[in-house]
Design a protein around this motif. Structure first.
Motif, short mmCIF file in Angstrom:
data_model
loop_
_atom_site.label_atom_id
_atom_site.label_comp_id
_atom_site.label_asym_id
_atom_site.label_seq_id
_atom_site.Cartn_x
_atom_site.Cartn_y
_atom_site.Cartn_z
N ILE A 174 0.84 -1.30 0.14
CA ILE A 174 0.20 0.00 -0.16
C ILE A 174 1.02 1.24 0.00
O ILE A 174 1.74 1.32 1.12
CB ILE A 174 -0.79 0.10 1.36
CG1 ILE A 174 -1.78 -1.35 1.07
CG2 ILE A 174 -1.96 1.40 1.33
CD1 ILE A 174 -2.76 -1.35 2.61
N GLN A 194 -3.57 10.21 2.07
CA GLN A 194 -4.32 9.91 0.78
C GLN A 194 -3.70 8.73 0.43
O GLN A 194 -2.52 8.27 0.27
CB GLN A 194 -4.36 11.09 -0.35
CG GLN A 194 -4.83 12.30 0.08
CD GLN A 194 -4.99 13.21 -1.05
OE1 GLN A 194 -4.19 12.97 -1.83
NE2 GLN A 194 -5.75 14.50 -0.83
N PHE A 195 -4.75 7.79 0.25
CA PHE A 195 -4.36 6.58 -0.45
C PHE A 195 -3.77 6.70 -1.87
O PHE A 195 -4.38 7.13 -2.71
CB PHE A 195 -5.38 5.44 -0.58
CG PHE A 195 -5.20 4.18 -1.17
CD1 PHE A 195 -4.57 3.17 -0.60
CD2 PHE A 195 -6.06 4.17 -2.36
CE1 PHE A 195 -4.31 2.00 -1.11
CE2 PHE A 195 -5.64 2.97 -3.10
CZ PHE A 195 -5.00 1.82 -2.30
N SER A 196 -2.81 6.01 -2.37
CA SER A 196 -2.24 6.17 -3.52
C SER A 196 -2.23 5.11 -4.58
O SER A 196 -2.88 5.33 -5.51
CB SER A 196 -0.88 6.64 -3.56
OG SER A 196 -0.24 6.64 -4.94
N LYS A 197 -1.87 3.89 -4.05
CA LYS A 197 -2.02 2.71 -5.00
C LYS A 197 -1.73 1.51 -4.02
O LYS A 197 -1.22 1.48 -2.99
CB LYS A 197 -1.30 2.68 -6.11
CG LYS A 197 0.29 2.53 -5.64
CD LYS A 197 1.30 2.49 -6.99
CE LYS A 197 2.69 2.27 -6.49
NZ LYS A 197 3.41 2.12 -7.88
N GLN A 198 -2.29 0.40 -4.57
CA GLN A 198 -2.09 -1.09 -4.10
C GLN A 198 -1.77 -2.16 -5.01
O GLN A 198 -1.87 -1.83 -6.03
CB GLN A 198 -3.26 -1.33 -2.96
CG GLN A 198 -4.36 -1.90 -3.96
CD GLN A 198 -5.51 -2.51 -3.35
OE1 GLN A 198 -6.19 -1.59 -2.59
NE2 GLN A 198 -5.63 -3.74 -3.37
N VAL A 215 -6.83 -3.81 3.17
CA VAL A 215 -6.46 -2.50 2.38
C VAL A 215 -7.37 -1.37 2.97
O VAL A 215 -7.04 -0.47 3.44
CB VAL A 215 -6.36 -2.41 0.99
CG1 VAL A 215 -6.21 -1.11 0.40
CG2 VAL A 215 -5.35 -3.51 0.45
N GLU A 216 -8.68 -1.74 3.12
CA GLU A 216 -9.53 -0.45 3.73
C GLU A 216 -9.22 -0.42 5.27
O GLU A 216 -9.58 0.86 5.33
CB GLU A 216 -11.08 -1.17 3.48
CG GLU A 216 -11.58 -1.51 2.04
CD GLU A 216 -11.37 0.19 1.03
OE1 GLU A 216 -11.50 1.08 1.92
OE2 GLU A 216 -10.88 0.20 -0.04
N LYS A 249 -6.44 1.92 5.16
CA LYS A 249 -6.54 3.28 4.67
C LYS A 249 -7.30 4.05 5.74
O LYS A 249 -6.98 4.95 6.03
CB LYS A 249 -7.33 3.09 3.42
CG LYS A 249 -6.80 2.73 2.23
CD LYS A 249 -7.58 2.13 0.94
CE LYS A 249 -8.59 3.26 0.62
NZ LYS A 249 -9.46 3.03 -0.32
N GLU A 302 1.21 5.43 0.48
CA GLU A 302 0.07 6.43 1.37
C GLU A 302 0.91 7.60 1.32
O GLU A 302 2.21 7.76 1.42
CB GLU A 302 -0.12 5.73 2.54
CG GLU A 302 -1.08 6.86 3.43
CD GLU A 302 -2.70 6.43 2.97
OE1 GLU A 302 -3.63 7.03 3.41
OE2 GLU A 302 -2.71 5.31 2.40
N SER A 350 -6.22 7.42 7.79
CA SER A 350 -7.08 8.73 7.58
C SER A 350 -7.42 9.14 8.89
O SER A 350 -7.45 10.41 8.84
CB SER A 350 -8.12 8.43 6.50
OG SER A 350 -7.83 8.02 5.33
#
Length: 248
Positions: free
Chosen positions: A54, A124-128, A109-110, A113, A56, A117
């Protein structure tokens, strides 16, 4: 307009005289690189070991220890954190969930995130990325195979294109460059993934390009100066190709 010359035309360095120092330094560095790889290991990316990655982005550079504590409190496995590009971007690597169900991965992942937050304003989540163990194992062997095959084929090309001595020296030179790269990644613990395998193959390409240019010049000078000592031919050839080597 005068062209920029990094290496003067009249450069005449006695490289052969320095060969023992060069061989000694190269041997020490190679041994050190191999030792680092075996002792520290490479920091394999998700591509090779499997798991969840992940990325971030934070408003300000966060405390890595605080981020690790927040993730560890979720009980989703031991997290490995690393800065990516800038101090405000972190890569968080987690082990694969016991279930290979994509829903289980998305749930992890959720949770991460939401926790980030909540604890870090503006995060901010960027990618996974998620890779299974079977796929990661195949990628490891494919990556190793790509490098080994590239080195062997290049060595065979040098043998048929020139002489067997040139082929052996080409393989040795390329392996040196590969081992130095692996040692660097073992020392710095930068993430080693498929992008880095591509980079290693690129390094091999540049290395062989320079090596073949030097070999070709040595062969030309051997034909041109038949009575010249081999030591002088090597020095002449390396000095003549030095500007290109430096630019490469």
């Amino acid at each position: 307009m005068r062209l920029l010359k990094i290496v003067p035309d009249d450069t005449n360095i006695d490289f052969v005289r320095l060969r023992y120092w060069a061989f000694g330094l190269t041997t020490l560095l190679t041994i050190a690189a191999v030792a680092l790889v075996f002792i520290h290991r490479l920091n394999m990316g998700v591509d090779f070991v499997g798991g969840i990655m992940i990325e971030e982005k934070f408003m300000v550079a966060p405390s890595v220890d605080k981020v690790r504590k927040v993730v560890d409190d979720l009980k989703v496995g031991e997290a490995s954190l690393q800065q990516v590009g800038s101090p405000t971007t972190l890569s968080i690597r987690l082990p694969r969930p016991e279930s290979n169900d994509p829903a289980a991965t998305n749930q992890v992942v959720e949770k991460v995130k939401a926790a980030l937050s909540q604890n870090f304003a503006g995060a901010q989540f960027s990618k996974q990325d998620a890779v299974s163990g079977k796929v990661s194992g195949e990628l490891v062997w494919n990556g190793i195979l790509a490098v080994v095959v590239a080195v062997l084929l290049i060595g065979l090309f040098a043998i048929f294109r020139f002489e067997w001595q040139f082929g052996v020296s080409t393989v040795v030179a390329i392996m040196h460059d590969v081992l130095m790269t692996l040692g660097f990644f073992a020392l710095t613990q930068l993430e080693f993934d498929l992008n880095i395998v591509a980079a290693v193959l690129t390094i091999i390409g540049y290395s062989i390009n320079d090596k073949i240019v030097i070999d070709d010049r040595i062969r030309e000078n051997m034909r041109r100066y038949r009575k010249m000592d081999m030591r002088e031919i090597i020095n002449l050839s390396v000095n003549e190709t030095l500007p290109r080597t430096v630019m490469t």
